[in-house]
Scaffold this motif. Structure first.
Motif, short mmCIF file in Angstrom:
data_model
loop_
_atom_site.label_atom_id
_atom_site.label_comp_id
_atom_site.label_asym_id
_atom_site.label_seq_id
_atom_site.Cartn_x
_atom_site.Cartn_y
_atom_site.Cartn_z
N ASP A 75 0.83 -1.20 0.00
CA ASP A 75 0.00 0.00 0.00
C ASP A 75 0.86 1.25 0.00
OD1 ASP A 75 -2.52 -1.44 2.19
OD2 ASP A 75 -2.28 -1.58 0.02
N LEU A 76 1.99 1.24 0.69
CA LEU A 76 2.88 2.40 0.73
C LEU A 76 3.51 2.65 -0.63
CD1 LEU A 76 4.71 1.93 4.15
CD2 LEU A 76 2.94 3.59 3.57
N GLU A 77 3.76 1.61 -1.37
CA GLU A 77 4.37 1.78 -2.69
C GLU A 77 3.40 2.44 -3.67
OE1 GLU A 77 5.63 -2.12 -3.79
OE2 GLU A 77 7.39 -2.07 -2.50
N GLU A 78 2.11 2.31 -3.40
CA GLU A 78 1.11 2.87 -4.31
C GLU A 78 0.82 4.34 -4.04
OE1 GLU A 78 -2.22 0.29 -3.79
OE2 GLU A 78 -1.22 -1.40 -4.76
N LEU A 79 1.44 4.92 -3.01
CA LEU A 79 1.19 6.32 -2.68
C LEU A 79 1.85 7.23 -3.71
CD1 LEU A 79 1.78 6.33 1.18
CD2 LEU A 79 -0.40 6.44 -0.02
N THR A 80 1.21 8.36 -3.93
CA THR A 80 1.78 9.37 -4.83
C THR A 80 2.79 10.20 -4.04
OG1 THR A 80 0.08 10.99 -4.32
CG2 THR A 80 -0.37 9.45 -6.16
N PRO A 81 3.66 10.93 -4.71
CA PRO A 81 4.62 11.77 -3.98
C PRO A 81 3.94 12.82 -3.10
CG PRO A 81 5.31 11.50 -6.25
CD PRO A 81 3.96 10.87 -6.14
N ASN A 82 2.80 13.36 -3.55
CA ASN A 82 2.09 14.35 -2.73
C ASN A 82 1.56 13.71 -1.45
OD1 ASN A 82 2.55 16.39 -4.54
ND2 ASN A 82 0.60 16.09 -5.63
N GLU A 83 1.06 12.48 -1.55
CA GLU A 83 0.55 11.79 -0.37
C GLU A 83 1.67 11.47 0.61
OE1 GLU A 83 -3.28 9.42 -2.25
OE2 GLU A 83 -1.29 8.55 -2.46
N VAL A 84 2.83 11.09 0.09
CA VAL A 84 3.98 10.79 0.95
C VAL A 84 4.42 12.06 1.68
CG1 VAL A 84 6.41 10.09 0.94
CG2 VAL A 84 4.76 8.86 -0.48
N GLU A 85 4.47 13.17 0.98
CA GLU A 85 4.86 14.44 1.60
C GLU A 85 3.87 14.84 2.68
OE1 GLU A 85 5.71 19.07 0.32
OE2 GLU A 85 5.68 17.51 -1.23
#
Length: 98
Positions: A75-85
């Protein structure tokens, strides 16, 4: 045949008596166990059984834990860069609040 002397006859008779009385016990111990010894053996058997159950449960829990961890990582790999930030900003705020 060898000549049997007096001492040899005694040894043979004693050996035969021991053999005879050991077969009378039919596999049971010759001396009856004390209650504390029986309780100790019972406790040991119960402890082994509990230990086996705990080992089995730990093995099953390890399988469940690693399965959920793998799905979380996917699930973490599917996050977008904006979501990670966004998540990192929230974590920094939580750490700074403590």
């Amino acid at each position: 045949m060898f000549p049997i002397r007096g001492l040899d006859v005694k040894v043979v008779l004693i050996s035969l008596c021991i053999l005879y009385y050991s077969t009378l016990s039919e596999g049971r111990p010759m001396i009856k166990r004390s209650i504390s010894e029986v309780q100790l053996m019972h406790n040991l058997g119960e402890h082994k059984h509990v230990q086996e159950r705990q080992d089995w449960l730990q093995m099953k829990l390890r399988d469940i834990h690693t399965a959920s961890l793998r799905s979380d990582l996917l699930d973490l790999e599917e996050l977008t860069p904006n979501e990670v930030e966004y998540i990192l900003n929230i974590l920094e705020k939580l750490l700074n609040a403590q």
